[in-house]
Design a protein around this motif. Sequence first.
Motif, mmCIF file in Angstrom:
data_model
loop_
_atom_site.group_PDB
_atom_site.id
_atom_site.type_symbol
_atom_site.label_atom_id
_atom_site.label_comp_id
_atom_site.label_asym_id
_atom_site.label_seq_id
_atom_site.Cartn_x
_atom_site.Cartn_y
_atom_site.Cartn_z
ATOM 1 N N GLN A 73 0.821 -1.207 0.000
ATOM 2 C CA GLN A 73 0.000 0.000 0.000
ATOM 3 C C GLN A 73 0.858 1.261 0.000
ATOM 4 O O GLN A 73 0.514 2.261 -0.654
ATOM 5 C CB GLN A 73 -0.937 -0.014 1.204
ATOM 6 N N ALA A 74 1.960 1.224 0.718
ATOM 7 C CA ALA A 74 2.867 2.374 0.712
ATOM 8 C C ALA A 74 3.441 2.595 -0.689
ATOM 9 O O ALA A 74 3.543 3.741 -1.161
ATOM 10 C CB ALA A 74 3.993 2.170 1.718
ATOM 11 N N GLY A 75 3.818 1.502 -1.354
ATOM 12 C CA GLY A 75 4.335 1.615 -2.714
ATOM 13 C C GLY A 75 3.296 2.161 -3.679
ATOM 14 O O GLY A 75 3.606 2.963 -4.558
ATOM 15 N N ASP A 76 2.035 1.732 -3.522
ATOM 16 C CA ASP A 76 0.962 2.248 -4.379
ATOM 17 C C ASP A 76 0.752 3.740 -4.160
ATOM 18 O O ASP A 76 0.499 4.493 -5.113
ATOM 19 C CB ASP A 76 -0.341 1.493 -4.090
ATOM 20 N N ALA A 77 0.838 4.175 -2.904
ATOM 21 C CA ALA A 77 0.662 5.605 -2.603
ATOM 22 C C ALA A 77 1.756 6.432 -3.288
ATOM 23 O O ALA A 77 1.484 7.501 -3.834
ATOM 24 C CB ALA A 77 0.677 5.836 -1.099
ATOM 25 N N LEU A 78 2.992 5.938 -3.255
ATOM 26 C CA LEU A 78 4.070 6.640 -3.958
ATOM 27 C C LEU A 78 3.855 6.625 -5.463
ATOM 28 O O LEU A 78 4.108 7.615 -6.152
ATOM 29 C CB LEU A 78 5.426 5.997 -3.626
ATOM 30 N N GLY A 79 3.338 5.488 -5.970
ATOM 31 C CA GLY A 79 3.099 5.371 -7.403
ATOM 32 C C GLY A 79 2.046 6.335 -7.913
ATOM 33 O O GLY A 79 2.091 6.781 -9.064
ATOM 34 N N LYS A 80 1.094 6.677 -7.050
ATOM 35 C CA LYS A 80 0.043 7.612 -7.464
ATOM 36 C C LYS A 80 0.599 9.015 -7.708
ATOM 37 O O LYS A 80 0.043 9.770 -8.498
ATOM 38 C CB LYS A 80 -1.041 7.678 -6.384
ATOM 39 N N ILE A 81 1.687 9.351 -7.027
ATOM 40 C CA ILE A 81 2.260 10.684 -7.215
ATOM 41 C C ILE A 81 2.773 10.848 -8.641
ATOM 42 O O ILE A 81 2.510 11.856 -9.302
ATOM 43 C CB ILE A 81 3.404 10.938 -6.214
ATOM 44 N N SER A 82 3.494 9.839 -9.127
ATOM 45 C CA SER A 82 4.084 9.937 -10.466
ATOM 46 C C SER A 82 3.159 9.429 -11.560
ATOM 47 O O SER A 82 3.431 9.633 -12.743
ATOM 48 C CB SER A 82 5.403 9.151 -10.513
ATOM 49 N N GLY A 83 2.033 8.782 -11.175
ATOM 50 C CA GLY A 83 1.080 8.301 -12.167
ATOM 51 C C GLY A 83 1.299 6.867 -12.568
ATOM 52 O O GLY A 83 0.715 6.406 -13.556
ATOM 53 N N ARG A 84 2.110 6.140 -11.830
ATOM 54 C CA ARG A 84 2.370 4.742 -12.179
ATOM 55 C C ARG A 84 1.317 3.796 -11.607
ATOM 56 O O ARG A 84 1.317 2.617 -11.896
ATOM 57 C CB ARG A 84 3.763 4.332 -11.687
ATOM 58 N N VAL A 85 0.439 4.317 -10.761
ATOM 59 C CA VAL A 85 -0.697 3.567 -10.235
ATOM 60 C C VAL A 85 -1.943 4.336 -10.636
ATOM 61 O O VAL A 85 -1.881 5.544 -10.879
ATOM 62 C CB VAL A 85 -0.590 3.422 -8.700
ATOM 63 N N ASP A 86 -3.080 3.657 -10.715
ATOM 64 C CA ASP A 86 -4.335 4.226 -11.210
ATOM 65 C C ASP A 86 -4.572 5.658 -10.745
ATOM 66 O O ASP A 86 -4.799 5.918 -9.572
ATOM 67 C CB ASP A 86 -5.491 3.347 -10.747
ATOM 68 N N VAL A 87 -4.528 6.572 -11.691
ATOM 69 C CA VAL A 87 -4.777 7.987 -11.398
ATOM 70 C C VAL A 87 -5.691 8.594 -12.455
ATOM 71 O O VAL A 87 -5.696 9.803 -12.664
ATOM 72 C CB VAL A 87 -3.460 8.790 -11.339
ATOM 73 N N GLU A 88 -6.470 7.781 -13.122
ATOM 74 C CA GLU A 88 -7.286 8.269 -14.234
ATOM 75 C C GLU A 88 -8.188 9.413 -13.819
ATOM 76 O O GLU A 88 -8.413 10.357 -14.567
ATOM 77 C CB GLU A 88 -8.129 7.117 -14.803
ATOM 78 N N ASN A 89 -8.712 9.351 -12.597
ATOM 79 C CA ASN A 89 -9.620 10.412 -12.140
ATOM 80 C C ASN A 89 -8.910 11.743 -11.919
ATOM 81 O O ASN A 89 -9.543 12.784 -11.814
ATOM 82 C CB ASN A 89 -10.324 9.991 -10.850
ATOM 83 N N LEU A 90 -7.570 11.727 -11.872
ATOM 84 C CA LEU A 90 -6.817 12.962 -11.660
ATOM 85 C C LEU A 90 -6.422 13.643 -12.963
ATOM 86 O O LEU A 90 -6.131 14.838 -12.980
ATOM 87 C CB LEU A 90 -5.530 12.671 -10.882
ATOM 88 N N LEU A 91 -6.417 12.894 -14.057
ATOM 89 C CA LEU A 91 -5.802 13.403 -15.276
ATOM 90 C C LEU A 91 -6.496 14.639 -15.817
ATOM 91 O O LEU A 91 -5.845 15.597 -16.238
ATOM 92 C CB LEU A 91 -5.772 12.299 -16.343
#
Length: 439
Positions: free
Chosen positions: A410-428
């Motif tokens: 979960q910590a890795g996913d949270a970091l991934g959201k910053i750079s967009g490597r984890v699901d961030v479609e709603n932010l784009l």
Amino acid sequence: MLSTDTIYALSSGSLPAGVAIIRVSGPTTANAVVQLCGTLPPPRMATLRTIRTRNGETLDSGLVLYFPAPGSFTGEDCCELQVHGGRAVVSAILDELAAINGLRHAEAGEFARRAFQNGKLDLVEVEGLADLISAETEMQRRLAIEHSGGGQSALYADWARRLTHSRAMIEAELDFADEDDVPGSVSVAIWEDVGRLRQEIDRHIGRAGLAEIIRDGLKIVIAGEPNAGKSSLLNALAQRDIAIVTEVAGTTRDVLAVDLSLAGFSVKLFDTAGLRETDELVEREGIRRARQVIADADLVLLLSEKPGYFRIDEVLPENVTVIRVATKVDRPSPSWAPSDADIFLSTRTGAGMADLLTALQSHLPDLVGKTALAMPSRKRHVDCLRQASAALELSLGSSDLELRAEQLRQAGDALGKISGRVDVENLLDVIFSEFCIGK
């Protein structure tokens, strides 16, 4: 937005200008260049071409640069037409592009979005690019360069790599504990590094306040009783007439704001209504707004034209600094003692202005000697970092190895959201809407 479309837009500043840059990106870019210019120029070589209509009418002559995929800003076939920046010239070329089959005008931020989708930029770099375009001060430029150049992304990628390594070792211990080639216990080394990583993330979060000041500006509020010289000081600092200055008490009814650059930092300066009790309806509303602005201040300049009148009843933010400024000191009375105020000022003669500017600069962050500004500059960065820190805290506090591994994921996913490597479609849509057309 369909990535199969070929898009075009004016990518440079407002017209008229000496030079205008029109950008085209997508699978039919080469065909569009041939239709406009007759031949395709060599890749990445500025070539002088005559730009014509389908009927052979000359529109303009200018430099044409062609960047075949994937070696372009967007990762697609891309070209730039550097033409004369007259409105009629640009309009005619855009109209000609619109008439080519398969081309459409780009939406706001669509070039940058395609760069993200094609792996040319991550979200931190995209946001840094937006900040670089809008940067107005030296520190804003430096912070944006750090983000757009990948410095911040490299830090997050290193943290993600360490988390991945930790998870791999823990899961190996869980799944292959009986195998000879798996260490009997990796817990000590792994959890020491996880603890260090959490401390690094928390220190990084602690710099968010500094990044906010650089990006959004230090909020300085000028407050005091009516006729204390607040509007005169605002005009003097801004070096132009912004506020109306009269001898009539209560002239300022609303909050006036001006953006300044001070020692490379952005400063937001607020002039407020004089603080006093009044039955006048409009003035009361101005005082209410003044109190609201004071409550959000980073620094308050409290003005008085008389000794002993530095009174403020507002609820100030924690650790906010109040600088007492004695005004109109060029007048023969009243007389001020050295301990009566922090700064003694006359906007009419300019006395004390240098002292005030020095005092203001002393409250700006000290970044002397720092070549990199690695700090989270947006709320979403801070939110994701806090999620990562919380997950690491739970992982360090658990006794179940499987649960600890899950918290690391979960910590890795949270970091991934910053750079967009984890699901961030709603932010784009939100992120790319900050860009202008053509970027």
